[in-house]
Design a protein around this motif. Structure first.
Motif, mmCIF file in Angstrom:
data_model
loop_
_atom_site.group_PDB
_atom_site.id
_atom_site.type_symbol
_atom_site.label_atom_id
_atom_site.label_comp_id
_atom_site.label_asym_id
_atom_site.label_seq_id
_atom_site.Cartn_x
_atom_site.Cartn_y
_atom_site.Cartn_z
ATOM 1 N N ARG A 1 0.793 -1.318 0.049
ATOM 2 C CA ARG A 1 -0.053 0.040 -0.292
ATOM 3 C C ARG A 1 1.182 1.235 -0.066
ATOM 4 N NH1 ARG A 1 -2.934 -0.620 5.368
ATOM 5 N NH2 ARG A 1 -0.958 -1.580 5.914
ATOM 6 N N ARG A 2 1.014 1.829 -0.952
ATOM 7 C CA ARG A 2 1.841 3.258 -1.209
ATOM 8 C C ARG A 2 1.325 4.282 -0.271
ATOM 9 N NH1 ARG A 2 1.305 6.749 -6.285
ATOM 10 N NH2 ARG A 2 -0.687 6.042 -6.446
ATOM 11 N N GLY A 3 -0.127 4.353 0.196
ATOM 12 C CA GLY A 3 -0.708 5.071 1.072
ATOM 13 C C GLY A 3 -0.595 4.748 2.711
ATOM 14 N N ARG A 4 0.180 3.676 2.932
ATOM 15 C CA ARG A 4 0.551 3.224 4.040
ATOM 16 C C ARG A 4 0.922 4.416 5.226
ATOM 17 N NH1 ARG A 4 2.680 -1.311 7.415
ATOM 18 N NH2 ARG A 4 3.126 -0.406 9.299
ATOM 19 N N GLN A 5 0.523 4.670 6.347
ATOM 20 C CA GLN A 5 0.970 5.527 6.887
ATOM 21 C C GLN A 5 1.992 5.140 7.909
ATOM 22 O OE1 GLN A 5 -0.010 9.131 7.189
ATOM 23 N NE2 GLN A 5 -1.115 8.728 5.301
ATOM 24 N N LEU A 6 3.232 5.902 7.839
ATOM 25 C CA LEU A 6 4.150 5.555 8.791
ATOM 26 C C LEU A 6 4.453 6.418 10.097
ATOM 27 C CD1 LEU A 6 7.069 4.974 6.011
ATOM 28 C CD2 LEU A 6 5.381 3.197 7.010
ATOM 29 N N VAL A 7 4.694 5.865 10.955
ATOM 30 C CA VAL A 7 4.906 6.644 12.137
ATOM 31 C C VAL A 7 6.046 6.419 12.673
ATOM 32 C CG1 VAL A 7 2.503 6.873 12.735
ATOM 33 C CG2 VAL A 7 3.756 4.923 13.594
ATOM 34 N N ASP A 8 6.583 7.147 13.994
ATOM 35 C CA ASP A 8 7.820 7.359 14.446
ATOM 36 C C ASP A 8 8.279 5.479 14.800
ATOM 37 O OD1 ASP A 8 10.094 8.534 15.681
ATOM 38 O OD2 ASP A 8 9.196 7.916 17.676
ATOM 39 N N GLY A 9 9.411 5.552 14.568
ATOM 40 C CA GLY A 9 10.258 4.153 14.871
ATOM 41 C C GLY A 9 9.907 3.105 13.692
ATOM 42 N N ASP A 10 9.011 3.310 12.745
ATOM 43 C CA ASP A 10 8.723 2.261 11.538
ATOM 44 C C ASP A 10 9.887 2.340 10.813
ATOM 45 O OD1 ASP A 10 6.446 1.554 12.339
ATOM 46 O OD2 ASP A 10 5.387 3.088 10.761
ATOM 47 N N VAL A 11 10.371 1.034 10.356
ATOM 48 C CA VAL A 11 11.692 0.775 9.625
ATOM 49 C C VAL A 11 10.969 0.270 8.245
ATOM 50 C CG1 VAL A 11 13.636 -0.591 9.263
ATOM 51 C CG2 VAL A 11 13.063 0.060 11.516
ATOM 52 N N VAL A 12 11.646 1.102 7.365
ATOM 53 C CA VAL A 12 11.322 0.758 5.787
ATOM 54 C C VAL A 12 12.365 0.184 5.173
ATOM 55 C CG1 VAL A 12 10.754 1.791 3.565
ATOM 56 C CG2 VAL A 12 9.643 2.565 5.697
ATOM 57 N N GLU A 13 12.560 -1.079 4.449
ATOM 58 C CA GLU A 13 13.685 -1.617 3.787
ATOM 59 C C GLU A 13 13.357 -1.835 2.350
ATOM 60 O OE1 GLU A 13 14.867 -5.361 5.911
ATOM 61 O OE2 GLU A 13 13.021 -4.782 7.151
ATOM 62 N N PHE A 14 14.244 -1.462 1.491
ATOM 63 C CA PHE A 14 14.146 -1.574 -0.112
ATOM 64 C C PHE A 14 15.557 -1.872 -0.411
ATOM 65 C CE2 PHE A 14 14.651 0.874 -4.035
ATOM 66 C CZ PHE A 14 13.887 -0.196 -4.759
ATOM 67 N N ALA A 15 15.575 -2.811 -1.165
ATOM 68 C CA ALA A 15 16.994 -3.499 -1.729
ATOM 69 C C ALA A 15 17.687 -3.674 -0.585
ATOM 70 C CB ALA A 15 17.544 -2.462 -2.726
ATOM 71 N N GLN A 16 19.126 -3.214 -0.413
ATOM 72 C CA GLN A 16 19.950 -3.349 0.634
ATOM 73 C C GLN A 16 19.734 -2.345 1.683
ATOM 74 O OE1 GLN A 16 20.823 -2.897 -2.436
ATOM 75 N NE2 GLN A 16 22.794 -2.133 -2.534
ATOM 76 N N TYR A 17 18.980 -1.277 1.388
ATOM 77 C CA TYR A 17 18.872 -0.177 2.232
ATOM 78 C C TYR A 17 17.779 -0.253 3.274
ATOM 79 C CZ TYR A 17 21.836 1.447 -1.696
ATOM 80 O OH TYR A 17 22.936 1.576 -2.409
ATOM 81 N N SER A 18 17.944 0.346 4.512
ATOM 82 C CA SER A 18 16.605 0.638 5.452
ATOM 83 C C SER A 18 16.841 1.930 6.127
ATOM 84 C CB SER A 18 16.951 -0.546 6.549
ATOM 85 O OG SER A 18 18.304 -0.280 7.281
ATOM 86 N N ALA A 19 15.733 2.506 6.278
ATOM 87 C CA ALA A 19 15.708 3.769 6.868
ATOM 88 C C ALA A 19 14.338 3.742 8.096
ATOM 89 C CB ALA A 19 15.341 4.878 5.980
ATOM 90 N N LYS A 20 14.807 4.399 9.140
ATOM 91 C CA LYS A 20 13.695 4.544 10.348
ATOM 92 C C LYS A 20 13.102 5.919 10.309
ATOM 93 C CE LYS A 20 13.943 3.972 15.241
ATOM 94 N NZ LYS A 20 14.732 3.635 16.508
ATOM 95 N N VAL A 21 11.882 5.758 10.458
ATOM 96 C CA VAL A 21 11.190 7.205 10.672
ATOM 97 C C VAL A 21 11.291 7.657 11.907
ATOM 98 C CG1 VAL A 21 8.720 8.118 10.529
ATOM 99 C CG2 VAL A 21 9.228 6.264 8.956
ATOM 100 N N VAL A 22 11.817 9.116 11.967
ATOM 101 C CA VAL A 22 11.964 9.672 13.235
ATOM 102 C C VAL A 22 11.009 10.944 13.075
ATOM 103 C CG1 VAL A 22 13.357 11.066 14.655
ATOM 104 C CG2 VAL A 22 14.083 8.917 13.256
ATOM 105 N N ALA A 23 9.850 10.816 14.119
ATOM 106 C CA ALA A 23 8.865 11.929 14.127
ATOM 107 C C ALA A 23 9.289 13.101 15.063
ATOM 108 C CB ALA A 23 7.369 11.322 14.031
ATOM 109 N N PRO A 24 8.548 14.122 15.130
ATOM 110 C CA PRO A 24 8.854 15.011 16.232
ATOM 111 C C PRO A 24 8.330 14.562 17.624
ATOM 112 C CG PRO A 24 7.326 15.975 14.709
ATOM 113 C CD PRO A 24 7.949 14.571 14.100
#
Length: 70
Positions: free
Chosen positions: A47-70
Motif C-alpha cells: 500500500r503506497r498510502g500506508r501511514q508510517l509513524v515514529d520508529g517504523d523501519v522501511v527496507e528496500f533493496a539492501q537499504y533501510s531507513a527509520k522514521v523519526v517523527a517530532p
C-alpha cells in the motif's frame, strides 16, 4: 540504518521512500511497492498510502531507513 526525520506525526510510504532517497520519483515508488519489494517493520507492504509513524523501519533493496517523527 539511516534515521530520516519527518516534520509531521506520520508520512505516507511513497513519500517516505522519496524523502529517504531510496527511490527517485513517485512513479518509481508505485512500481517497487506494487512489486512487493518494500518491507515495513519486516513485512512486505503493497500500500503506497500506508501511514508510517515514529520508529517504523522501511527496507528496500539492501537499504533501510527509520522514521523519526517530532
Amino acid at each position: 540504518m539511516d534515521e530520516v526525520p519527518i516534520d509531521t506525526d506520520s508520512i505516507k510510504l511513497g513519500q517516505f521512500l522519496k524523502l529517504a532517497n531510496l527511490i527517485d520519483s513517485g512513479s518509481d515508488a508505485k512500481a517497487v511497492i506494487a512489486d512487493g519489494l518494500v518491507r515495513v517493520n519486516g513485512d512486505v507492504e503493497r500500500r503506497r498510502g500506508r501511514q508510517l509513524v515514529d520508529g517504523d523501519v522501511v527496507e528496500f533493496a539492501q537499504y533501510s531507513a527509520k522514521v523519526v517523527a517530532p
